[in-house]
Every structure is written in structure tokens, then in C-alpha cells.
Motif scaffolding. Structure first.
Motif: not given
Length: 859
Positions: A116, A119-127, A130
Motif C-alpha cells: 500500500r 502504491l501510494s508513492d507510485a500514485n504520487q509520482r504518476i501525478s 502527469q
């Protein structure tokens, strides 16, 4: 029995135990159903079951234990010991499994927390990515595979003109053509070969974009970035540099392709670039060698002159003489000077100078030619003044030479001619003269007929010059008009003559239309005068004649020959038999002016006579074939009984049959002799029949002439002895061989010797002379008999033409005929030299055939 009785008591006791163990077993079972595998679940169920039974046994009380003591003691000693051991093992396994499952559950929860967090770190990087990609100055195109649709990320500024939807990949719509083509090629290499690229492209709105292509993680990425400020200026400069380099390269390639020497120098006057024509002019292997060795096209004086006179504002331009490939040549040199050096070009004007001189000579020659023409010619310049006239012009108008040399105006010249009453007298002179002089303003040549007062008729041609002026040509038509009159008279006479011919005549023009036809033509083809009137096309005439003849070799063929576009127009002849029975001989004859004449002659009577003769000849030929068939059939039928007669005659001569009287023996000899003569005659007839039928084939072999002569002398010995003559064979040494049919060659010699023995007097000598001339074999047979009379020499080779007078035997007259036939089959010749009372010499020439060709011909 005791064992069976104890089981219900245990069950009752188990049912009375408190549910503690059952609760423990239930929790264990639920835990394993949620976390443990199926095997652990099975162990947990067993453990719950055994635990409940043990608790019941422990709580049953002392009385029950004592009541069952004897049986229990017995069971414990045997089977319960094993059961107890198994229970202890299962309990231990269940406890260990429980501990392992608890530990695994903790590990899974720890790993879940880590996942988890990642995944949170990856979502932050994707944001963050983007947010970076969402920049309006950047767009990324991603290809995940060869057949997948690309993914588009980000946007480019609107002012670039880049589409925001899937049309973005249609680069040709919003990028300039050269940029779109280079970008498509680069993307193809990126996706197929993984070859990255960095390039600058230009949109149709003159905006500059930077395109970068890369491969990452098996995917192809192309990033488009809109450049601003200094980077955009740098990209503009790069594009402009590329354009300039392309232009320079194009101009250099263009200059390299022309055959004019071109060069470029630095400020010090040293060569920096030359084209191929320059290298060839200075006899260098390549332009690089000319630059490296400093080979100069112009001499030193010319180069110094160019350097001294050429300025950036005033280029050098003059004709300079130099030596090229050993020849002195004139060049028109242009040299342009700039701050970075100079550039020059040399144009070969030697040929132009030669052409200019040739033009002067040609003009002079034309003037002399025009001066000797019988047609009057006058040339006026742009100011309408006379510049040239020939002698015919002077003789036509009888003008003063001094007046003509003063170069009078064209209007003045016309006025002078009118005053001398040498021009036509129109009703309005001024209007007529203005019309004549309008040629100077006309675009096309003007022509007119002038009827002069002295009776002459002139055709006047006036042609305006593109540079001004006009040329006047006066053609005297007086004689031509007279000739036309006489020609028309002649045509009428010829027409009357053609109309009274018995042959049908029709003349067609090159357009296939009829010019004339006579009544005989219309009568032969049965058409009316209207159907064959002048101007009717040949197709219409052909349609009218179809009722008389409609085959392809008739009017269809005539139409093709008359209307064809072939340069050569050959004549043709033939015969047509019309449906009416008329037989016409036709002839297609080309005439001048591309006209064609058809003539038809009625040959019906001649053809009928010819057909009668042909039928008679065919009947004679068939009679001859019938005769040959009859002779051949009869000859074959005669051979069988003759063979029997000869066989039985020989059999009667044998001693085994019995003795014969002297008269019988004599009769037998006569029978044998006559049978042999008859067999020879039959064989000769068969040979002639075979030759006449054309089915005789020679069997070519390599014949040794010495052996052949020996064989012939042996076979003719009896015949010579019977006739009382001797044989003399005259043969040179090493006579050799000849390629021929040995059997037929032997027959030729035997026939000649037999014929000579028949006519030679007794006691005389027959000579057989053999010789070679090249590859030919010559032999001659000579006798001293009565000879052949001159009137019989013409028929000596004819069949059944027997000249039996003076001969010992009378024959059928086939010997020399067979000899002549066999020699002809060998492509040879037979000749006879005979003098009455002195004898006869028969000479045969047999050429030696090529063995290979002869064998092939025989096959």
C-alpha cells in the motif's frame, strides 16, 4: 462383547461434557477455514473431534472408571495405546499449524502494508509526471507494440497548428512536406529498428518543434516540444542553415552538371571549388585534383586583368582566349567578386563566333542565290526602305539601277511603277495601295494576283519579318495559266480516250474517293453511273459491287491498298471470278499524287480455254499415272512366275533330276537365257517405275572403286564372252573411293558395258576408263561399233526407243534410260559422243556426296 457395550456409554458421557472443547475446536476450525489450506483444515477437524472425546472421558467420574476398569485396562494395553499416540501427534501438528498460520498472517499483513505504501508513492509520482506531461508545450506519442494504437499524452500550443485529436499523427496535414517526410522515415526506423532520433520540424504556421524519438521498456516514445525564445531562434537558424546548405548543394550539383567551366576562389585568389567541366578543361582526373594542384583555366594575364577590373558592383564580363585540350578557344568569361572571394563562369563562344561568321557567309550566299533566281525578290527593312533586290526584279519592272540603289521607300516604288503604267489599274488607287502596304502590320503572309496591263499575271507574296520589314516575291503565272489551260484540254482528251477503252478503269484519290471511271468499269461490275460518280468513297463502290463479288481478296483488299498510310505503295495483280461467271484480271497501279488506278480486263474466254487445256493435261497426267501403276503391277506379277521358271530351269540342269538329251539341254539353256533377259527387263521396268513415282532412295555408302570395278568385270565376263569382245579397264593408281549407291552405280556400269557389247563387233575391245576430278568420279565406256545416227541422238535416252540395227541382241530400249535416271539421282551428268562407223563413247560424271548429308537424306 465388553468392548461393544462400552461404546454407547462413552457416547452418552461425551454428550454430557460441557462444550468447552467443542468451542475450542470450533474456533480452530473457523481459523483454518479462513487462512489454512485444505489439508490443515482436515487436521483441525480431526483434532476437534479427538479433543471432545478425551474431555468426556476425563469428566465421566470415578464410578464409571471403576466400572469399566477391567475392559479399559485390556483396551489400553492393545489398541488404545496406538490411538493415544496418534492423538498426541495430531494435537502437536495442530498446534504447530496454528502457530505457522498466525505467523504467516502477520507476514502477509506486513507485506500488504508495504505494497500500500509503494502504491501510494507510485500514485504520487504518476501525478507529478502527469502534471509535467500536461504542460502545453509538450506532447508524447507512445507505441506499445507494432499493431497497437498509439497513446497521446500532453498538448501542444494552439498556435503551432497541431491537431489535438488522433489527426495529430497525420503529419502531412500540419507539418511542412519536407518535415513530415523526414519525421515519418525517422518514426519508421524507431519502431522497426529501435533507432532513436533528434530533429527539428516546422509546421505550416512556421512554428518550430523539437522531436525526440526513443525506445524504453519495449515501447517507442516520440516527444514533441514547442521551442521558445533562444531555442526557437537556434532552431530557426539551424533550419535556415539546412536550407542554405541544400540550396548551395543544389546549385553546385547544377553547376557540376553543365558543360561550362565554373570556379570559386577565396579572397587570396586560390581555387576553393570547381565543377567537372573545369576539371576536364584543365585535363585533371577530378575537380579535387584540379583544386589540389591549383590548375588554372585562364592564363596569368587574364587572371590579373580580372582581379584588377572586377568589383562587387561591377562584375567582369569579356571574351578571353585560352588553350583547352591543345586548341585555342574563345570564352565569354563572367567573374563576380564578393567579400568572401569570387566566382566565375566561362562560356565557350568559339562555336557561336564560327556560327556568326557562317551566318554572314550564308547570308551572302543566299543573296547570291536569290540574285540568280528567275523569281523576282525584293526585301525592305523596318523603315520600308529597299535593302535587297535581284536581277529578276530589275528585269520584271525595268527600273533604273540608280533609283534602286538609292533605297527608295516601298510607297515611292509603287508610285513610280504606277506612273510607268506597270501596275494594275484599280478603281481606288489609294485604298489599293494601303491594302498592299498593310503587310507591314500583318502577322501572316499575304498573297494576291496582279493582272498587269501588258497581259502578265503575277502572284505576289508579301511576308513581314519579325524584326520589322517585309520580303516581296513576285511569281509569274502567265506560263502556268497557259499550261493549266493545255492541261485541262489534255485531261478532257484522256477522259474521252478512257471512256472508249474496253478495259474497266477506275482512279481513286489518296482519300479513297473516286476521281474517274469509264463505262467499261461500270458494265463489268454491273453498277450505275450514279454509284460510280466522282467523289464517291471506295467503300460505297465496294458495297455496290458486293452483289458481284464479296470475298476478302476483292474490294476489301482494294480499299486497304488504296487508303493505307504506308510509305511504299506497291502494285498488285490478280484474277477474280465473279458470281456471274466473268473472270477478270485486275491490276492495282500507284499513280502520282498518291492516286491509285484499278484496271479490270475481261479474261473469261482465255480462262475457259486455259481450263480446258488444264483438264486435258490432268487427264493425260492421270493416264500416265495409270500406265505406271499398270506397268508396276504387271512387272510385280511377272516376277513370281519368272522366278519359278528360272528356279525350275536350274533344277532341271542338276544331275539329280536325270540325264537330258542334247536337244533338251539346248532348250533348257534357251529357257534360262530368255528368262534371265525377261527378268532383267522386268527389273528395269520396276526401277523406272520407282524413279517416276519419286520413291526411289539412294543408299549412300563409301564405295571402293577398285572393288567395284572388279565386281563389274566378273559379272560382265559371261556377256562379253558370249558377244566375242574383250574388256579393257583403264584405271589410275590409287583411284580411291566415292560416296554413292553401290548397287545403282554397279547397274550403271553393267548397263553401259552390256550396251557396248551388244553393238561392238566380234573380236573388238571395249574400254572402260575411270578417273577422278576433284571429288567427282568420271568413267566412260567406248566401243568401236556402228555408232548412233544423228537423228537418233535426240531419242537415245527415251524409254523403249530401241536402235537395234547393228546390234547382236534386240532389247526394250531401257538401258540408257535407266543409266540417265540413276546418274540424275546422284546429281550427275551423262554425255554421248558418237560418230557413225567409228563407235560410241558414253561418259558419266558422278559427284561424291557428303556422307553425313547423304545418310540424313536417305533417312
Amino acid at each position: 462383547m465388553e468392548m461393544n457395550e462400552s461404546l454407547p456409554e462413552r457416547a452418552d458421557a461425551r454428550s454430557c461434557v460441557p462444550d468447552l472443547a467443542a468451542q475450542a475446536g470450533t474456533r480452530t476450525t473457523d481459523f483454518h477455514r479462513q487462512r489454512a489450506p485444505r489439508k490443515v483444515q482436515r487436521f483441525a477437524n480431526i483434532f476437534a473431534y479427538l479433543a471432545s472425546g478425551t474431555a468426556v472421558a476425563a469428566l465421566a467420574g470415578p464410578a464409571l472408571a471403576q466400572a469399566r476398569m477391567p475392559a479399559a485396562a485390556r483396551l489400553f494395553t492393545s489398541s488404545e495405546m496406538v490411538t493415544f499416540s496418534v492423538v498426541i501427534g495430531v494435537v502437536s501438528a495442530a498446534l504447530l499449524s496454528t502457530l505457522w498460520l498466525v505467523r504467516q498472517r502477520g507476514s502477509l499483513e506486513s507485506e500488504s502494508r508495504e505494497i500500500r505504501t509503494a502504491l501510494s508513492d507510485a500514485n504520487q509520482r504518476i501525478s507529478r509526471y502527469q502534471a509535467l506531461i500536461a504542460d502545453k508545450n509538450r506532447r508524447i506519442v507512445i507505441w506499445d507494440g507494432p499493431n497497437t494504437r498509439p497513446e497521446l499524452l500532453g498538448q501542444l500550443p494552439v498556435e503551432t497548428g497541431a491537431p489535438q485529436d488522433s489527426d495529430f499523427l497525420a503529419f502531412g496535414r500540419w507539418l511542412k512536406s519536407w518535415s513530415a517526410g523526414d519525421l515519418d522515415k525517422a518514426i519508421d526506423k524507431l519502431r522497426s529498428n529501435g533507432q532513436g532520433f533528434d530533429m527539428v520540424v516546422e509546421t505550416n504556421r512556421d512554428e518550430i518543434l523539437e522531436a525526440q524519438g526513443r525506445i524504453s521498456g519495449g515501447r517507442a516514445f516520440v516527444r514533441f516540444v514547442a521551442l521558445n525564445n533562444l531555442r526557437a531562434e537556434l532552431a530557426d537558424i539551424k533550419i535556415e542553415r539546412d536550407r542554405l546548405l541544400t540550396s548551395i548543394s543544389a546549385f553546385q550539383n547544377l553547376l557540376d552538371a553543365i558543360d561550362l567551366p565554373v570556379w570559386q576562389r577565396d579572397p587570396d585568389g586560390k581555387l576553393t571549388w570547381v565543377n567537372h567541366a573545369y576539371g576536364e578543361a584543365v585535363e585533371a582526373i577530378s575537380p579535387e585534383e584540379a583544386i589540389r594542384e591549383g590548375r588554372e583555366f585562364l592564363n596569368t594575364i587574364a587572371r590579373e586583368r580580372i582581379r584588377a577590373t572586377a568589383t562587387p558592383d561591377s562584375p567582369f564580363h569579356d571574351k578571353i582566349s585560352t588553350v583547352v585540350r591543345g586548341n585555342r578557344t574563345f570564352f565569354d568569361v563572367v567573374d563576380v567578386r564578393a567579400r568572401s572571394g569570387s566566382a566565375g563562369m566561362a562560356i565557350d563562344v568559339s562555336e557561336a563566333e564560327a556560327v556568326r561568321a557562317e551566318l554572314q557567309r550564308t547570308l551572302k550566299s543566299h543573296a547570291e542565290t536569290l540574285d540568280h533566281l528567275a523569281t523576282p525578290v525584293a526585301i525592305f527593312d523596318g523603315n520600308r526602305h529597299l535593302q535587297f533586290y535581284n536581277q529578276a526584279f530589275v528585269q520584271l519592272w525595268e527600273l533604273d539601277i540608280a533609283f534602286l540603289e538609292s533605297k527608295p521607300d516601298n510607297s515611292e516604288l509603287l508610285d513610280r511603277l504606277r506612273a510607268a503604267k506597270k501596275l494594275p489599274e484599280p478603281l481606288n488607287w489609294k485604298s489599293w495601295k494601303d491594302s498592299v502596304l498593310s503587310v507591314y502590320r500583318a502577322l501572316d503572309t499575304q498573297s494576291d494576283l496582279w493582272h498587269l496591263p501588258n497581259g502578265q499575271i503575277l502572284r505576289v507574296f508579301a511576308t513581314a519579318h519579325p524584326q520589322g520589314g517585309a520580303t516581296w516575291v513576285f511569281e509569274n503565272l502567265t506560263e502556268q495559266v497557259d499550261l493549266e489551260t493545255r492541261y485541262n484540254t489534255l485531261v478532257k482528251v484522256q477522259g474521252e480516250t478512257i471512256d472508249h477503252l474496253s478495259e474497266g478503269v477506275a482512279v481513286f484519290g489518296p482519300d479513297g474517293r473516286m476521281r474517274l471511271s469509264n463505262p467499261a468499269f461500270r458494265a463489268l461490275w454491273g453498277i450505275s453511273e450514279a454509284e460510280a460518280k466522282p467523289g464517291v468513297h471506295i467503300r460505297m463502290v465496294a458495297d455496290a459491287c458486293l452483289a458481284s463479288y464479296d470475298r476478302a481478296d476483292g474490294w476489301k483488299s482494294f480499299a486497304e491498298q488504296i487508303t493505307s498510310f504506308n510509305d511504299e505503295r506497291p502494285s498488285s495483280q490478280g484474277t477474280l471470278e465473279l458470281f456471274s461467271g466473268l473472270v477478270l484480271d485486275y491490276a492495282v497501279t500507284p499513280l502520282p499524287n498518291a492516286q491509285t488506278m484499278l484496271t479490270f480486263v475481261n479474261m473469261t474466254d482465255s480462262v475457259r480455254a486455259e481450263r480446258a487445256l488444264t483438264e486435258k493435261n490432268e487427264a493425260l497426267r492421270k493416264a500416265d499415272e495409270l500406265k505406271n501403276d499398270f506397268v508396276q503391277h504387271v512387272s510385280y506379277e511377272l516376277r513370281s512366275p519368272l522366278t519359278n521358271i528360272i528356279g525350275f530351269t536350274d533344277l532341271l540342269k542338276t544331275p539329280g533330276i536325270g540325264p537330258l538329251s542334247e536337244r533338251q539341254a539346248e532348250y533348257i539353256d534357251h529357257i534360262a537365257t530368255s528368262s534371265s533377259v525377261l527378268l532383267t527387263l522386268v527389273n528395269d521396268i520396276l526401277d523406272l517405275a520407282t524413279v517416276d513415282a519419286g520413291i526411289m532412295r539412294l543408299n549412300y555408302t563409301n564405295v571402293l572403286l577398285d572393288d567395284l570395278l572388279d565386281d563389274v568385270s566378273l559379272q560382265i565376263a559371261d556377256r562379253l564372252q558370249e558377244s566375242g569382245v574383250a574388256l579393257e579397264i583403264i584405271v589410275p593408281a590409287q583411284l580411291g573411293s566415292v560416296v554413292a549407291d553401290q548397287q545403282r552405280l554397279k547397274q550403271i556400269l553393267l548397263k553401259l558395258l552390256n550396251n557396248a557389247a551388244n553393238f561392238a563387233p566380234e573380236g573388238s575391245v571395249i574400254s572402260l576408263t575411270c578417273a577422278r576430278e576433284g571429288s567427282d568420279f568420271l568413267f566412260s565406256v567406248a566401243d568401236h561399233g556402228p555408232g548412233i545416227p544423228e537423228e537418233m541422238m535426240r531419242t537415245v535416252f527415251k524409254r523403249f526407243a530401241s536402235g537395234g540395227k547393228g546390234g547382236k541382241r534386240s532389247g526394250a530400249g531401257l538401258g540408257l534410260s535407266i543409266v540417265e535416271s540413276f546418274v540424275s539421282l546422284h546429281s550427275g551428268q551423262v554425255s554421248i559422243d558418237s560418230q557413225p562407223g567409228k563407235g560410241t563413247i558414253v561418259t558419266c560424271r558422278i559427284p561424291s556426296a557428303d556422307a553425313a548429308q547423304s545418310i540424313a537424306a536417305a533417312q
